[in-house]
Write a protein that holds these residues in place. Structure first.
Motif, short mmCIF file in Angstrom:
data_model
loop_
_atom_site.label_atom_id
_atom_site.label_comp_id
_atom_site.label_asym_id
_atom_site.label_seq_id
_atom_site.Cartn_x
_atom_site.Cartn_y
_atom_site.Cartn_z
N GLN A 188 -20.97 -7.82 24.58
CA GLN A 188 -21.08 -6.33 24.19
C GLN A 188 -20.29 -6.47 22.67
OE1 GLN A 188 -19.66 -7.24 26.84
NE2 GLN A 188 -17.70 -6.75 27.27
N ASP A 189 -19.62 -7.62 22.31
CA ASP A 189 -19.18 -7.65 20.93
C ASP A 189 -19.73 -8.30 19.99
OD1 ASP A 189 -16.69 -6.39 21.93
OD2 ASP A 189 -15.97 -8.49 22.69
N VAL A 190 -21.16 -8.88 20.29
CA VAL A 190 -21.89 -9.41 19.48
C VAL A 190 -22.86 -8.35 18.50
CG1 VAL A 190 -23.75 -11.00 19.07
CG2 VAL A 190 -22.21 -11.37 20.69
N GLU A 191 -22.83 -8.47 17.21
CA GLU A 191 -23.55 -7.58 16.42
C GLU A 191 -25.05 -8.21 16.04
OE1 GLU A 191 -21.58 -7.06 12.52
OE2 GLU A 191 -19.55 -6.10 13.48
N GLY A 192 -25.79 -7.26 16.47
CA GLY A 192 -27.16 -7.87 16.42
C GLY A 192 -28.25 -6.95 17.54
N ASN A 193 -29.18 -7.46 17.65
CA ASN A 193 -30.26 -6.94 18.53
C ASN A 193 -30.22 -7.68 19.65
OD1 ASN A 193 -32.39 -5.38 19.60
ND2 ASN A 193 -33.93 -6.84 18.70
N LEU A 194 -29.05 -7.35 20.39
CA LEU A 194 -28.93 -8.19 21.66
C LEU A 194 -28.64 -7.48 22.75
CD1 LEU A 194 -27.93 -10.88 23.15
CD2 LEU A 194 -25.67 -10.59 22.38
N LYS A 195 -29.26 -7.51 23.98
CA LYS A 195 -29.04 -6.54 25.16
C LYS A 195 -29.16 -7.45 26.24
CE LYS A 195 -31.70 -2.55 23.14
NZ LYS A 195 -32.76 -1.66 23.23
N LEU A 196 -28.02 -7.40 26.96
CA LEU A 196 -27.81 -8.32 28.04
C LEU A 196 -27.27 -7.71 29.31
CD1 LEU A 196 -25.95 -11.36 26.53
CD2 LEU A 196 -28.17 -11.54 27.59
N SER A 197 -27.96 -8.02 30.35
CA SER A 197 -27.44 -7.26 31.66
C SER A 197 -25.99 -7.87 32.03
CB SER A 197 -28.36 -7.80 32.98
OG SER A 197 -27.79 -7.36 33.84
N GLU A 198 -25.13 -7.02 32.37
CA GLU A 198 -23.85 -7.21 32.91
C GLU A 198 -23.71 -8.33 33.89
OE1 GLU A 198 -21.72 -3.80 33.90
OE2 GLU A 198 -22.01 -2.75 32.01
N THR A 199 -24.61 -8.71 34.61
CA THR A 199 -24.65 -9.58 35.73
C THR A 199 -25.05 -11.14 35.36
OG1 THR A 199 -26.98 -9.15 36.44
CG2 THR A 199 -25.38 -7.69 37.52
N THR A 200 -25.60 -11.07 33.98
CA THR A 200 -26.05 -12.41 33.50
C THR A 200 -24.90 -13.28 33.17
OG1 THR A 200 -26.55 -11.64 31.42
CG2 THR A 200 -28.26 -11.53 32.93
N MET A 201 -24.20 -12.87 32.19
CA MET A 201 -23.02 -13.84 31.68
C MET A 201 -21.98 -13.12 31.20
SD MET A 201 -25.20 -15.42 28.43
CE MET A 201 -26.65 -15.91 29.77
N HIS A 202 -20.66 -13.51 31.01
CA HIS A 202 -19.73 -13.05 30.64
C HIS A 202 -19.31 -13.39 29.12
CE1 HIS A 202 -18.51 -11.26 34.67
NE2 HIS A 202 -18.48 -12.69 35.16
N PHE A 203 -19.72 -14.50 28.63
CA PHE A 203 -19.48 -15.00 27.42
C PHE A 203 -20.71 -15.53 26.99
CE2 PHE A 203 -15.29 -15.01 28.99
CZ PHE A 203 -14.43 -14.23 27.97
N VAL A 204 -20.86 -15.73 25.61
CA VAL A 204 -22.24 -16.33 24.86
C VAL A 204 -21.65 -17.12 24.06
CG1 VAL A 204 -23.93 -14.51 25.81
CG2 VAL A 204 -22.78 -14.12 23.60
N ALA A 251 -29.94 -29.30 20.41
CA ALA A 251 -29.89 -30.07 21.71
C ALA A 251 -29.03 -29.14 22.83
CB ALA A 251 -29.31 -31.39 21.60
N THR A 252 -29.39 -28.55 23.63
CA THR A 252 -28.75 -27.49 24.51
C THR A 252 -29.29 -27.41 25.85
OG1 THR A 252 -28.17 -25.30 24.56
CG2 THR A 252 -30.35 -25.69 23.40
N GLU A 253 -28.49 -26.87 26.84
CA GLU A 253 -28.75 -26.60 28.14
C GLU A 253 -29.66 -25.19 28.40
OE1 GLU A 253 -25.21 -26.85 30.37
OE2 GLU A 253 -24.92 -28.97 29.95
N ARG A 254 -29.29 -24.22 27.42
CA ARG A 254 -29.75 -22.94 27.41
C ARG A 254 -30.48 -22.64 26.05
NH1 ARG A 254 -27.36 -19.78 31.52
NH2 ARG A 254 -28.83 -18.22 31.04
N GLU A 255 -31.56 -21.81 26.20
CA GLU A 255 -32.19 -21.50 24.71
C GLU A 255 -31.50 -20.71 24.08
OE1 GLU A 255 -36.10 -20.57 26.07
OE2 GLU A 255 -36.62 -22.65 26.75
N PHE A 256 -31.70 -20.53 22.78
CA PHE A 256 -31.20 -19.80 21.99
C PHE A 256 -32.25 -18.78 21.27
CE2 PHE A 256 -27.75 -22.44 22.18
CZ PHE A 256 -26.48 -21.77 21.78
N SER A 257 -31.82 -17.48 20.87
CA SER A 257 -32.86 -16.72 20.08
C SER A 257 -31.92 -16.00 19.06
CB SER A 257 -32.98 -15.58 21.15
OG SER A 257 -32.04 -14.87 21.51
N PHE A 258 -32.91 -15.77 18.17
CA PHE A 258 -32.36 -14.95 16.69
C PHE A 258 -32.26 -13.50 17.12
CE2 PHE A 258 -34.14 -18.62 14.83
CZ PHE A 258 -33.51 -18.71 13.70
#
Length: 593
Positions: A188-204, A251-258
């Motif tokens: 919720q603190d990230v600036e940008g076109n980001l929408k995450l469900s509250e159940t998915t992850m606490h930190f990114v 090289a990452t375990e989870r994918e990244f998006s712009f």
């Protein structure tokens, strides 16, 4: 569509006849240089308690090597001074010299300083709190003072912020420096076109890709040219800017998006989602499991009634329909008890309860191949698993030597390699598309190194028992069908095998000329593994078991450093290994010539 990269080992670089390392008792010269001020080392704060915070802290190396002059290293002191030390041509360590001091700011959160050297004349410094400093450093090899040319602060940064990589471009009438930084934030603190469900992850994990440009005299006028922001669910093991292609390699375990691009603010559709990370839409369903059953939850409109829903259970599959439309259908991860499974509707929620046929089995996913759902971990299940494994650990230190070790490191096999999902991908900076992709799951990550400052950093993965070094590279040739590939350029024999036995290891690095690899414990101990060397023709050595003649020997050195309570940094060059502790810098001379 992304091109699949083939990680194909070069068989000419493999040694199937390699037997083992031989412990060498030859002493290695160790140089020491006392440090007047303590090395900066900031621990995590009380609000930095997430797994990603710990992972980010684990990749911090407080000793920075100048890739353009590998005999020079730098570190930051507790007083925010940047110190320079060099292994001189006469084989001695120079006295630490202050080359720059970070601007004092009492309001700046205390965080670790990180440094990158994008060119022989330019340095980028991050203060860990969002501040970026561009410095002109034409005489770094001599320890001359640095000149500050530009300062920028990332407003959306959440300390600690680590500088991962930097590159420098020279054009006919301008110059450009690009740097990549990472920090951990709440969604919720990230600036940008980001929408995450509250159940998915606490930190990114947030990656800030910053571009600066200078027109004319590059030492005078610098300005922010472009800022891009990416978000992912893991801390990347490898993150670098492609110096030739305007792209990002991860090289990452989870994918990244712009999620943000300053040059595309007026076209939100241009900031596209990359991969399967659910940044723009919430999951179709969530599910929570115990050892006996799984509860699947769908959010439905208030107008939907029980008569509009049809759920069919089968032994190994299920189908959910709402008003005749199939919402979820497919093979389940395991069999269910059809008679005991049921479903209910409560206001805007459809709950489907699946009773496991095999009680006690933890499902890895709900429907095979369906990634539209998210699992919510049940604390009771986690505690049950923890308790079932409690007999394998102990809080009491073993004092006597009578107890047997927990396992024999000589019995480590290929199954010891991590089988977690792990990928290498290349993201194009303008289109935001994944251009190249490879699943490298099953190959344990070992380390990252920079062989040539003008190329992308290399990285080492475990293949069988060896450590294979891979070089991402652009192929600028019309005869080549692919313009980007990853090549196997060197092998560290049995490195994957030996590092698995070092449970207290902290850093792993390799020499730029591939002549050795080195591991460090958290304190005192350094383990050096040299490449096999051919024996003198006059020396005849045979294997005691097989009787076969031995033509080469690979040596192992173990160095015990005094006055080294905690190792804070490790770097390697052709001639020596630099080891940083709180108040002492060590140089282990590995090659007298």
């Amino acid at each position: 569509m992304a091109v699949q990269i083939d990680f194909k080992p070069n068989r000419d670089l493999l040694d199937p006849k390699f037997e083992s390392y031989r412990l060498s008792l030859d002493p290695l010269p160790v140089l020491k240089q006392q440090l007047s001020g303590g090395v900066e080392s900031v621990d995590l704060g009380d609000d930095q308690y997430g797994y990603l915070h710990v992972r980010m802290a684990g990749i911090v190396n407080h000793l920075f090597q100048d890739s353009w002059a590998p005999d020079c290293v730098f570190f930051a002191s507790e007083a925010h001074h940047i110190f320079w030390v060099k292994l001189s041509q006469d084989g001695k360590l120079t006295k630490p010299r202050i080359v720059w001091q970070l601007p004092s700011d009492s309001s700046r959160p205390n965080a670790n300083t990180t440094i990158s050297f994008p060119s022989a004349d330019w340095t980028v410094v991050s203060d860990g709190a969002g501040g970026i400093y561009l410095l002109n450093t034409p005489s770094r090899t001599e320890g001359e003072p640095w000149q500050l040319c530009h300062t920028h602060h990332i407003e959306s940064c959440h300390p600690p912020c680590h500088l991962l990589h930097g590159v420098h471009y020279t054009f006919p009438s301008s110059h450009q420096i690009e740097c990549l930084l990472a920090h951990i934030s709440r969604p919720q603190d990230v600036e940008g076109n980001l929408k995450l469900s509250e159940t998915t992850m606490h930190f990114v994990c947030v990656l800030e890709w910053i571009s600066f440009s200078s027109v004319g005299n590059e030492t005078v006028s610098w300005s922010l040219k472009r800022q891009r922001r990416l978000v992912g669910g893991s801390v990347p093991n490898y993150a670098a800017i492609d110096p030739a292609g305007g792209a990002l390699c991860l090289a990452t375990e989870r994918e990244f998006s712009f999620i943000y691009d300053s040059q595309k603010q007026n076209d939100k559709d241009e900031v596209e989602k990359v991969g399967d990370l659910k940044t723009s839409t919430p999951p179709l369903y969530t599910y929570i499991q115990s050892l006996e059953d799984i509860t699947v939850v769908f959010k439905i409109p208030e107008t939907i009634t029980k008569d509009d829903i049809k759920v069919d259970f089968h032994l190994s599959s299920m189908e959910v329909k709402i008003r005749g439309k199939v919402v979820l259908q497919g093979l389940l991860w395991n069999n269910i008890d059809v008679e005991a499974s049921t479903w209910t509707v409560e206001e805007t929620k459809l709950e489907v309860i699946l009773t496991k046929k095999e009680t006690g089995l933890v499902w890895q996913e709900l429907v095979k191949g369906d990634s539209r759902g998210e699992e919510v971990l049940d604390p009771a299940l986690v505690e049950q698993i923890h308790n079932s494994l409690a007999h394998l650990t102990s809080e009491n230190e073993l004092i006597d030597g009578s107890a047997k070790p927990a396992y024999n490191p000589n019995q480590l096999e290929e199954c010891d390699i991590s089988s977690e999902f792990f990928m290498f991908l290349r993201l194009e900076g303008d289109s935001h598309h994944v251009t190249h992709l490879s699943n490298i799951g099953g190959h344990q990550w070992l380390f990252q190194s920079l062989v040539s400052p003008e190329k992308l950093p290399t990285f080492c993965l475990r293949h069988d028992v060896d450590g294979l070094l891979w070089q991402p590279k652009n192929v600028l040739s019309e005869d080549e069908p692919e313009q980007f590939r990853v090549e196997h350029i060197a092998t560290f024999p049995a490195l994957g095998f030996v590092q698995a036995s070092k449970q207290d290891r902290k850093y792993i690095v390799g020499s730029p000329d591939f002549s050795y690899a080195v591991l460090s414990d958290n304190t005192r101990h350094i383990y050096i593994y040299r490449q096999p060397e051919s024996l003198n023709a006059a020396i005849e050595l045979r294997n005691r078991k097989t009787g076969q003649e031995v033509s080469s020997i690979a040596k192992q050195h173990v160095v015990n450093l005094e006055q080294c309570d905690a190792i804070l940094g490790l770097q390697a060059c052709k001639h020596c290994i630099f080891v940083l502790s709180k108040y002492v810098l060590f140089a282990i001379k590995i090659n007298e010539s």
